[in-house]
Write an enzyme that holds these catalytic residues in place. Structure first.
Site, PDB file in Angstrom:
ATOM      1  CE  LYS A  80      -4.455   0.945   0.235  1.00 21.81           C
ATOM      2  NZ  LYS A  80      -5.572   0.171  -0.304  1.00 21.81           N
ATOM      3  N   GLY A 179     -24.368   3.680   2.904  1.00 17.70           N
ATOM      4  CA  GLY A 179     -23.504   4.260   1.883  1.00 17.70           C
ATOM      5  C   GLY A 179     -23.911   3.806   0.497  1.00 17.70           C
ATOM      6  N   GLY A 181     -22.466   4.828  -2.459  1.00 14.30           N
ATOM      7  CA  GLY A 181     -21.442   5.294  -3.396  1.00 14.30           C
ATOM      8  C   GLY A 181     -21.312   4.311  -4.542  1.00 14.30           C
ATOM      9  CG  ASN A 182     -18.149   4.846  -7.259  1.00 12.44           C
ATOM     10  OD1 ASN A 182     -18.963   5.440  -7.948  1.00 12.44           O
ATOM     11  ND2 ASN A 182     -16.992   5.376  -6.918  1.00 12.44           N
ATOM     12  CB  VAL A 183     -19.157  -0.539  -3.461  1.00  8.57           C
ATOM     13  CG1 VAL A 183     -19.520  -1.990  -3.137  1.00  8.57           C
ATOM     14  CG2 VAL A 183     -17.735  -0.447  -3.994  1.00  8.57           C
TER      15      VAL A 183
HETATM   16  P1  NAI Z   1     -17.633   5.996  -2.460  1.00 10.91           P
HETATM   17  O1  NAI Z   1     -16.806   7.119  -1.955  1.00 10.91           O
HETATM   18  O2  NAI Z   1     -18.026   5.944  -3.888  1.00 10.91           O
HETATM   19  O3  NAI Z   1     -18.973   5.876  -1.582  1.00 10.91           O
HETATM   20  C1  NAI Z   1     -19.056   6.055  -0.233  1.00 10.91           C
HETATM   21  C2  NAI Z   1     -20.460   6.564   0.033  1.00 10.91           C
HETATM   22  O4  NAI Z   1     -20.671   6.551   1.437  1.00 10.91           O
HETATM   23  C3  NAI Z   1     -20.701   7.985  -0.448  1.00 10.91           C
HETATM   24  O5  NAI Z   1     -21.882   8.041  -1.207  1.00 10.91           O
HETATM   25  C4  NAI Z   1     -20.798   8.789   0.855  1.00 10.91           C
HETATM   26  O6  NAI Z   1     -21.646   9.904   0.744  1.00 10.91           O
HETATM   27  C5  NAI Z   1     -21.346   7.747   1.789  1.00 10.91           C
HETATM   28  N1  NAI Z   1     -21.087   8.001   3.196  1.00 10.91           N
HETATM   29  C6  NAI Z   1     -20.032   8.584   3.806  1.00 10.91           C
HETATM   30  N2  NAI Z   1     -20.191   8.611   5.127  1.00 10.91           N
HETATM   31  C7  NAI Z   1     -21.365   8.004   5.383  1.00 10.91           C
HETATM   32  C8  NAI Z   1     -22.077   7.711   6.569  1.00 10.91           C
HETATM   33  N3  NAI Z   1     -21.620   8.055   7.776  1.00 10.91           N
HETATM   34  N4  NAI Z   1     -23.247   7.053   6.471  1.00 10.91           N
HETATM   35  C9  NAI Z   1     -23.755   6.711   5.272  1.00 10.91           C
HETATM   36  N5  NAI Z   1     -23.119   6.985   4.113  1.00 10.91           N
HETATM   37  C10 NAI Z   1     -21.949   7.628   4.166  1.00 10.91           C
HETATM   38  O7  NAI Z   1     -16.835   4.672  -2.037  1.00 10.91           O
HETATM   39  P2  NAI Z   1     -16.966   3.219  -2.664  1.00 10.91           P
HETATM   40  O8  NAI Z   1     -15.979   3.050  -3.744  1.00 10.91           O
HETATM   41  O9  NAI Z   1     -18.391   2.929  -2.925  1.00 10.91           O
HETATM   42  O10 NAI Z   1     -16.452   2.312  -1.449  1.00 10.91           O
HETATM   43  C11 NAI Z   1     -17.278   2.106  -0.309  1.00 10.91           C
HETATM   44  C12 NAI Z   1     -16.466   1.352   0.729  1.00 10.91           C
HETATM   45  O11 NAI Z   1     -16.015   0.112   0.197  1.00 10.91           O
HETATM   46  C13 NAI Z   1     -15.214   2.096   1.191  1.00 10.91           C
HETATM   47  O12 NAI Z   1     -15.001   1.803   2.545  1.00 10.91           O
HETATM   48  C14 NAI Z   1     -14.113   1.456   0.352  1.00 10.91           C
HETATM   49  O13 NAI Z   1     -12.855   1.513   1.003  1.00 10.91           O
HETATM   50  C15 NAI Z   1     -14.597   0.029   0.268  1.00 10.91           C
HETATM   51  N6  NAI Z   1     -14.100  -0.700  -0.882  1.00 10.91           N
HETATM   52  C16 NAI Z   1     -14.370  -0.251  -2.140  1.00 10.91           C
HETATM   53  C17 NAI Z   1     -13.927  -0.952  -3.244  1.00 10.91           C
HETATM   54  C18 NAI Z   1     -14.250  -0.510  -4.632  1.00 10.91           C
HETATM   55  O14 NAI Z   1     -14.104  -1.316  -5.572  1.00 10.91           O
HETATM   56  N7  NAI Z   1     -14.706   0.712  -4.849  1.00 10.91           N
HETATM   57  C19 NAI Z   1     -13.120  -2.174  -3.095  1.00 10.91           C
HETATM   58  C20 NAI Z   1     -12.941  -2.599  -1.714  1.00 10.91           C
HETATM   59  C21 NAI Z   1     -13.406  -1.852  -0.665  1.00 10.91           C
END
Ligand code: NAI
Length: 351
Positions: A80, A179, A181-183
């Site tokens: 990392k 959450g 977001g993307n996932v």
């Molecule tokens: P993202 O940044 O696209 O989405 C995160 C979402 O969570 C956002 O919509 C944000 O507004 C929301 N959020 C933030 N604080 C919050 C809270 N207190 N309560 C509810 N919602 C809240 O991130 P992504 O890519 O969707 O990843 C989500 C999680 O999965 C992260 O922890 C990331 O490290 C993990 N992850 C993601 C991977 C990927 O392929 N994108 C791979 C492995 C892990």
């Protein structure tokens, strides 16, 4: 901080600090273990309050990558990188090119990629200086990992539901997604398509509105989502969601989501186990994105079909974890860590 005595030092093979005078780059690259293959792990840019904090993150995250790759049956190790600085104000092409040169000095022992605070475009800049960059914003790269992460989390939820609830599908089950977001949004779409009932929360109201309109989701505030009565709680926002504060509030049978490091401390996993809540260890459940990006290292040309064929490893591994947990009475997160170590030590075969 003295590195060898640091709490999070776990026999890391190599920890390098980089400073670039002209761009102001301050980065740490931690290579945890390369016994299974070259280390892979994203580059996080964060406004760390101190160097100790940055180092701790690099040590913890790189070790997590070793275990994630091992459990996903990938011939890769864990690494990392962290860049100290505000991603909103301190990015520049020169910074990421300097970072690329730093990665190049490791001669392929470490492959980087995007992570919190960095983007595929940043990685494309780094990639002008080194070929050891994955997920660049360019033709032929593996692209957005999130849909594959969501596919893997869905498999994790299905495996947990089969083991914990004896259900063969998700129809009518209540899933709380933290959450969108993307996932989280991609996961919610997949759950909806399989007939699950959704309750969602996000800080971003537009995302919540989209899920309620398109996926018939109910919504609660971000403060309420962990305490929602449901079959599955799927944390897809932040780490450390299982802590002293949330533990007594959970009213779910299963926790399975994408967020990294969901347990604030290991003991919190023990307490989930005592409460009879089945936990899908995050580094197993969320490996889909890594499986996808790994294809850039493992074959000369990225091929999406190889990812699709490999992903069910997540379901198989979780079944093994749940079965061993049931047989031994040991919590799932401890079983998963033990299994990961067995794989890295060469004492355990593929799933
Ligand atoms: P993202 O940044 O696209 O989405 C995160 C979402 O969570 C956002 O919509 C944000 O507004 C929301 N959020 C933030 N604080 C919050 C809270 N207190 N309560 C509810 N919602 C809240 O991130 P992504 O890519 O969707 O990843 C989500 C999680 O999965 C992260 O922890 C990331 O490290 C993990 N992850 C993601 C991977 C990927 O392929 N994108 C791979 C492995 C892990």
């Amino acid at each position: 901080m003295s590195i060898f005595d640091a709490v999070d030092f776990a026999d890391h093979e190599e920890i390098c600090h980089f400073f670039d005078r002209s761009s102001g780059l301050r980065a740490i690259i931690a290579i945890h273990d390369t016994r299974l293959g070259p280390a892979v792990g994203g580059c996080r840019m964060w406004n760390y309050a101190s160097e100790d904090e940055a180092l701790t993150d690099a040590l913890r995250l790189s070790r997590g990558m070793t275990y994630k790759a091992a459990m996903a049956d990938l011939p890769l190790g864990g690494g990392k990188s962290v860049i100290r600085g505000d991603a909103a104000t301190m990015k520049s092409p020169a910074l990421f090119r300097a970072f690329g040169r730093a990665v190049e000095t490791l001669k392929g022992r470490y492959y980087t990629g995007e992570d919190v605070g960095t983007t595929p475009a940043d990685m494309a800049l780094a990639g002008r200086e080194t070929r050891f960059v994955l997920g660049r914003d360019e033709a032929g790269s593996s692209g957005d990992p999130s849909p594959f992460t969501a596919d893997g989390v869905l498999m994790a939820i299905e495996a947990a539901v089969a083991h914990g609830l004896g259900a063969s599908d998700l129809r009518g089950l209540r899933v709380a997604v933290q959450g969108l977001g993307n996932v989280g949004m991609a996961l919610a779409e997949r759950l909806f398509a399989r007939g699950a009932e959704l309750i969602v929360a996000d800080l971003d109201e537009r995302r919540v509105a989209s899920a309620t309109a398109r996926l018939k989701a109910g919504s609660v505030t971000v403060g309420e989502i962990a305490g929602v009565e449901c079959d599955v709680f799927a944390p897809c926002a932040l780490g450390a969601v299982v802590d002293d504060g949330s533990l007594p509030r959970f009213r779910c049978a299963i926790i399975a989501g994408s967020a990294n490091n969901q347990l604030h401390r290991e003991e919190h996993g023990d307490r989930l186990h005592e409460r009879g809540i089945l936990f899908a260890p995050d580094f197993v459940a969320n490996a889909g994105g890594l499986v996808n990006i790994a294809q850039e290292v493992l074959s000369p040309r990225y091929d999406r079909e190889r990812t699709v064929a490999h992903l069910p490893v997540i379901r198989r591994r979780l079944r093994q974890i749940f079965e061993r947990s049931a047989a031994t009475g040991s919590p799932t997160h401890r079983i998963a860590l033990a299994m990961a170590r067995e794989i890295v030590e060469g004492q355990r075969a593929a799933a």
